[in-house]
Motif scaffolding. Structure first.
Motif, short mmCIF file in Angstrom:
data_model
loop_
_atom_site.label_atom_id
_atom_site.label_comp_id
_atom_site.label_asym_id
_atom_site.label_seq_id
_atom_site.Cartn_x
_atom_site.Cartn_y
_atom_site.Cartn_z
N SER A 231 0.81 -1.22 0.00
CA SER A 231 0.00 0.00 0.00
C SER A 231 0.85 1.28 0.00
O SER A 231 0.33 2.37 -0.24
N LEU A 232 2.14 1.14 0.27
CA LEU A 232 2.99 2.32 0.43
C LEU A 232 3.15 3.17 -0.84
O LEU A 232 3.13 4.40 -0.76
N PRO A 233 3.32 2.58 -2.04
CA PRO A 233 3.48 3.42 -3.23
C PRO A 233 2.29 4.35 -3.48
O PRO A 233 2.47 5.54 -3.78
N HIS A 238 -0.27 9.98 -2.52
CA HIS A 238 -1.29 10.79 -1.86
C HIS A 238 -0.64 11.79 -0.89
O HIS A 238 -1.00 12.97 -0.87
N PHE A 239 0.32 11.31 -0.10
CA PHE A 239 0.99 12.19 0.85
C PHE A 239 1.72 13.31 0.11
O PHE A 239 1.66 14.48 0.51
N PHE A 240 2.40 12.97 -0.96
CA PHE A 240 3.14 13.97 -1.72
C PHE A 240 2.19 15.02 -2.29
O PHE A 240 2.45 16.22 -2.23
N ALA A 241 1.05 14.55 -2.84
CA ALA A 241 0.09 15.47 -3.45
C ALA A 241 -0.51 16.44 -2.44
O ALA A 241 -0.76 17.61 -2.76
N THR A 242 -0.73 15.97 -1.22
CA THR A 242 -1.38 16.81 -0.21
C THR A 242 -0.41 17.63 0.62
O THR A 242 -0.79 18.64 1.22
N THR A 243 0.86 17.22 0.67
CA THR A 243 1.81 17.88 1.57
C THR A 243 2.95 18.60 0.86
O THR A 243 3.40 19.66 1.31
N VAL A 326 4.36 2.80 10.21
CA VAL A 326 2.97 3.00 10.64
C VAL A 326 2.17 3.59 9.48
O VAL A 326 1.01 3.25 9.25
N ASP A 327 2.78 4.52 8.78
CA ASP A 327 2.23 5.06 7.54
C ASP A 327 3.41 5.41 6.64
O ASP A 327 4.56 5.11 6.97
#
Length: 350
Positions: A231-233, A238-243, A326-327
């Motif tokens: 699930s990490l990729p 998502h993290f990159f897009a939002t942060t 953890v995430d």
């Protein structure tokens, strides 16, 4: 009395603003009360930021009992630093007390704010580990501290460094409780219908409070929680897009980052700059970006100016055995003993 009735109370144009002001005042009082906040607070960040005040008091008390040979290590970072165990560090470095002034998405201005407070109280800091990641060099990294931290004196003294928007946001949040804790009636109704959500928040608040008292601000967790590597990729995207998408560095945060290093140098504090390990898919996305290399160049230049080393744990990835997350950007607490050993080995070099 008759004159007042005739000249004031019969004038509706004067009465209505007073009634409106009274309603606003009442709403403000209610919005800021603990009873209402347990239904309106949806995140735990406020507790992390406010618990730094009693943590400072705790440090002051410890300072009075401190022996001349005792050393103090200050941890200044984001939630990545929350898993460091002060007890584990004390076992590895006898005579060293660790105080953790980290907070979720803590900006350099917030980390400097407490460093300055600590030094102003006459507390001798021997070592500091300062987190350095691109995420906290953005304006949005300061949003929690603006609402939940700082004081008027600090903001006025450094008004030249903060943007007008930040000064306005701080003023509004400190004058109006409903801005710090917005009253969203939909959230209140959902909480009333689902009492477990309120109980969970209260449990987390208590956990943060106990961590401050027992672990000097850290929340070490020896259990290895992990998400599936498959699930990490997707999570990294998502993290990159939002942060990090559309990254723009804040002059304010770069200024306070420099102030932190400058103040440490002035008071002979040995500093290690640390960029924690994140999941490999996220690291790969970040390293492709031009902003990362610009950020690293500036950070290294500042570090070298004050002769402080920067340790990027990515450079140790091949040697790190425990890499459960953890995430996408938080290493599991169960992996921190190994990470702590690497960090302390570097700290000993300086």
């Amino acid at each position: 009395m008759n004159i007042m009735k005739h000249t004031f109370w019969q004038k509706k144009s004067l009465i209505l603003p007073l009634i409106f002001a009274g309603i606003v005042f009442a709403i403000e009082k209610v919005a800021g009360s603990k009873f209402v906040r347990k239904y309106t607070e949806t995140r735990i960040e406020y507790s992390f930021y406010k618990q730094k005040e009693p943590l400072l008091e705790q440090l002051l008390t410890q300072q009075k009992q401190r022996k001349a040979e005792d050393k103090l290590l200050l941890l200044s970072g984001t939630s990545h630093f929350g898993e460091f165990s002060g007890q584990y560090i004390a076992d590895k470095l006898p005579g060293v007390s660790t105080y953790n002034f980290s907070a979720p998405m803590a900006s350099p201005s917030f980390l400097y704010y407490y460093l300055e407070k600590i030094i102003q109280q006459g507390i001798r800091v021997d070592y500091a580990i300062l987190e350095a990641i691109p995420e906290i060099f953005q304006d949005k990294a300061n949003r929690y501290a603006i609402k939940f931290s700082y004081d008027w004196n600090f903001m006025l003294r450094y008004s030249h460094a903060f943007s007008l928007r930040e000064l306005e946001a701080f003023s509004s949040a400190n004058l109006f409780a409903s801005i710090r804790f917005p009253v969203r009636f939909k959230s209140i109704l959902n909480r009333i219908k689902n009492p477990a959500a309120t109980l969970q928040l209260e449990y987390m608040q208590k956990l943060v409070q106990l961590a401050t008292q027992r672990n000097n601000g850290g929340i070490p967790n020896p259990i290895i929680h992990k998400v599936s590597k498959e699930s990490l990729p997707e999570e990294a995207k998502h993290f990159f897009a939002t942060t990090l998408a559309g990254y723009q560095e804040s002059k304010t945060q770069r200024y306070f980052f420099n102030r932190y290093l400058q103040l440490c140098k002035k008071h002979n504090i040995k500093v290690l700059l640390l960029r924690p390990l994140v999941s490999q898919p996220l690291e790969q996305l970040i390293r492709k970006e031009k902003f990362y290399h610009n950020w690293k160049t500036k950070t290294l230049q500042q570090a070298q100016k004050y002769q402080y080393p920067l340790l990027e744990l990515e450079s140790k990835r091949k040697d790190i055995k425990c890499q459960e997350f953890v995430d996408v950007h938080h290493l599991s607490g169960g992996c921190y003993p190994e990470i702590t050993d690497i960090v302390l080995a570097k700290l000993k070099e300086i």
